[in-house]
Design a protein around this motif. Structure first.
Motif, PDB file in Angstrom:
ATOM      1  N   THR A 151      10.949   6.343  -0.622  1.00 59.81           N
ATOM      2  CA  THR A 151      10.050   6.510   0.526  1.00 59.81           C
ATOM      3  C   THR A 151       9.966   7.955   0.973  1.00 59.81           C
ATOM      4  OG1 THR A 151      11.887   5.947   2.005  1.00 59.81           O
ATOM      5  CG2 THR A 151      10.417   4.171   1.366  1.00 59.81           C
ATOM      6  N   CYS A 172       1.368   5.652  -0.302  1.00 57.23           N
ATOM      7  CA  CYS A 172       0.726   6.946  -0.141  1.00 57.23           C
ATOM      8  C   CYS A 172       0.465   7.538  -1.529  1.00 57.23           C
ATOM      9  CB  CYS A 172       1.586   7.867   0.708  1.00 57.23           C
ATOM     10  SG  CYS A 172       3.153   8.257  -0.041  1.00 57.23           S
ATOM     11  N   ARG A 216       0.859  -1.185   0.000  1.00 62.94           N
ATOM     12  CA  ARG A 216       0.000   0.000   0.000  1.00 62.94           C
ATOM     13  C   ARG A 216       0.895   1.235   0.000  1.00 62.94           C
ATOM     14  NH1 ARG A 216      -5.304  -1.264   3.745  1.00 62.94           N
ATOM     15  NH2 ARG A 216      -5.882  -3.197   2.685  1.00 62.94           N
ATOM     16  N   CYS A 219       6.939  10.228   0.196  1.00 64.60           N
ATOM     17  CA  CYS A 219       5.671  10.061   0.895  1.00 64.60           C
ATOM     18  C   CYS A 219       5.739  10.667   2.288  1.00 64.60           C
ATOM     19  CB  CYS A 219       5.324   8.590   1.044  1.00 64.60           C
ATOM     20  SG  CYS A 219       5.142   7.728  -0.505  1.00 64.60           S
ATOM     21  N   SER A 220       4.609  11.181   2.716  1.00 67.50           N
ATOM     22  CA  SER A 220       4.521  11.601   4.108  1.00 67.50           C
ATOM     23  C   SER A 220       4.440  10.381   5.010  1.00 67.50           C
ATOM     24  CB  SER A 220       3.291  12.489   4.316  1.00 67.50           C
ATOM     25  OG  SER A 220       2.112  11.781   3.939  1.00 67.50           O
ATOM     26  N   LYS A 221       3.937   9.287   4.415  1.00 71.65           N
ATOM     27  CA  LYS A 221       3.838   8.040   5.176  1.00 71.65           C
ATOM     28  C   LYS A 221       3.818   6.888   4.189  1.00 71.65           C
ATOM     29  CE  LYS A 221       0.943   5.517   8.480  1.00 71.65           C
ATOM     30  NZ  LYS A 221      -0.304   5.527   9.238  1.00 71.65           N
ATOM     31  N   TYR A 222       4.619   5.874   4.433  1.00 73.42           N
ATOM     32  CA  TYR A 222       4.609   4.648   3.628  1.00 73.42           C
ATOM     33  C   TYR A 222       3.974   3.554   4.465  1.00 73.42           C
ATOM     34  CZ  TYR A 222       6.222   0.382   1.387  1.00 73.42           C
ATOM     35  OH  TYR A 222       6.280  -0.858   0.796  1.00 73.42           O
ATOM     36  N   LYS A 223       2.845   3.046   3.996  1.00 74.66           N
ATOM     37  CA  LYS A 223       2.112   2.036   4.755  1.00 74.66           C
ATOM     38  C   LYS A 223       2.817   0.706   4.673  1.00 74.66           C
ATOM     39  CE  LYS A 223      -2.297   4.302   3.820  1.00 74.66           C
ATOM     40  NZ  LYS A 223      -3.636   4.165   3.247  1.00 74.66           N
ATOM     41  N   ALA A 255       3.454   8.597  -3.916  1.00 76.72           N
ATOM     42  CA  ALA A 255       4.612   7.702  -3.986  1.00 76.72           C
ATOM     43  C   ALA A 255       5.278   7.806  -5.354  1.00 76.72           C
ATOM     44  CB  ALA A 255       4.177   6.264  -3.730  1.00 76.72           C
TER      45      ALA A 255
END
Length: 327
Positions: free
Chosen positions: A320, A36, A34, A323-327, A39
């Motif tokens: 990475t 962000c 998944r 992204c502010s967040k990598y799930k 990405a």
């Protein structure tokens, strides 16, 4: 112990068993990361394997959830395997089939591949001990792509403009036509040289319709496809030129090998965009592809692309920091 306590305990046990069963059913042998929305992947790839390893004009690739990588070498009639984190091949698996295009590897490490000989065309299985080569399904034309769903049904994208399937749980199960009518065409119920296929956990089938420059979605039990990308879509998507492969990430966004445009594209919350090979100019440099065929993710979200005419497998690293967040 009272009757009500026994009943409640029994219900808890049943619920626990159901959860275990569901978890086992939805276990996948391939990666669906998944990402962000913003990405990105490094546009300069590293060559994971070249022609000295994968031979001339490779087609297929499969990456398991524990990052074992499998690529057929069509020249040597072997499947090359890399173990997790290995830079060099750890196994070269001989197979009794010429010109392998596609493979699928299960959680049990059974390898399914398209089988071609003078007398027989279809799918074979190489058991996890790598000793038993077992015929699974005989077809009228070669399988350009293979997929196994969570019910253990195996699908074949055929050269007769159809997708067929058969249960692996019942050897007596007959082959069923899932999409296409066996004649090339552009109507919703037709395909023109079906290529890549992907079946999600709802048993909806995504088909790359190579000759119609589109990706079709066939809902479970439906014979008419919905155009999800490319020519004829009811919504703005992206122009495709002879696409060959489609996979889905963990949020069911599409990633497509746009063979004719020499790139990989994908969609997300903000629509479709080019991911790698975005100059659309073929070449052998790190930022270009020449006749890309298939793609897969590893568990870290890195993108591996079979670069057919350059006789190599290219690895595009997930950035990475994009992204502010990598799930």
């Amino acid at each position: 112990m009272s009757f009500s306590i026994v009943m409640n305990f029994g219900i808890i046990i049943q619920f626990w068993l159901i959860l275990i069963t569901i978890d086992e059913i939805i276990a996948l042998s391939f990666n669906q990361p998944r990402f962000c929305p913003n990405a990105t992947w490094n546009p300069l790839a590293t060559t994971f394997a070249d022609n000295n390893t994968v031979g001339h004009m490779p087609f297929g690739i499969f990456i398991t959830t524990d990052n074992h990588i499998y690529v057929p070498n069509r020249d040597t009639k072997r499947i090359i395997m890399w173990s997790t984190m290995s830079k060099n091949p750890t196994k070269q698996i001989p197979v009794n089939s010429s010109d392998i295009w596609t493979i699928f590897v299960t959680d049990e490490k059974d390898i399914y591949f398209d089988y071609n000989s003078i007398s027989t065309i279809g799918i074979h299985k190489l058991s996890s001990n790598l000793l038993n080569d077992i015929p699974i399904m005989e077809t009228c034309s070669r399988c350009y792509n293979i997929f196994i769903d969570i019910r253990n049904d195996i699908y074949c994208s055929t050269g007769t403009h159809q997708v067929i399937k058969k249960s692996l749980n019942n050897s007596l199960d007959k082959i069923k036509i899932i999409a296409g009518i066996g004649i090339a065409g552009s109507a919703p119920n037709m395909l023109n040289h079906s290529s890549g296929i992907f079946v999600d956990t709802n048993f909806d089938l995504y088909v790359v319709d190579y000759g119609n420059n589109r990706v079709q979605l066939f809902r479970l039990g439906q014979s008419d496809g919905i155009t999800m990308a490319g020519a004829g879509s009811s919504k703005p998507t992206i122009i495709l030129n002879k696409p060959t492969e489609v996979i889905l990430d963990g949020d069911k966004y599409l990633y497509i090998v746009d063979y004719g445009n020499k790139r990989v594209v994908g969609n997300g919350p903000y629509g479709f965009r080019c991911l790698v090979g975005c100059s659309q100019r073929g070449g052998a440099t790190a930022d270009r592809l020449s006749a890309p065929r298939q793609l897969r993710f590893d568990s870290f979200g890195n993108l591996f692309v079979v670069d057919n005419h350059n006789n190599r497998i290219q690895k595009f690293t997930l950035m990475t920091k994009s992204c502010s967040k990598y799930k």
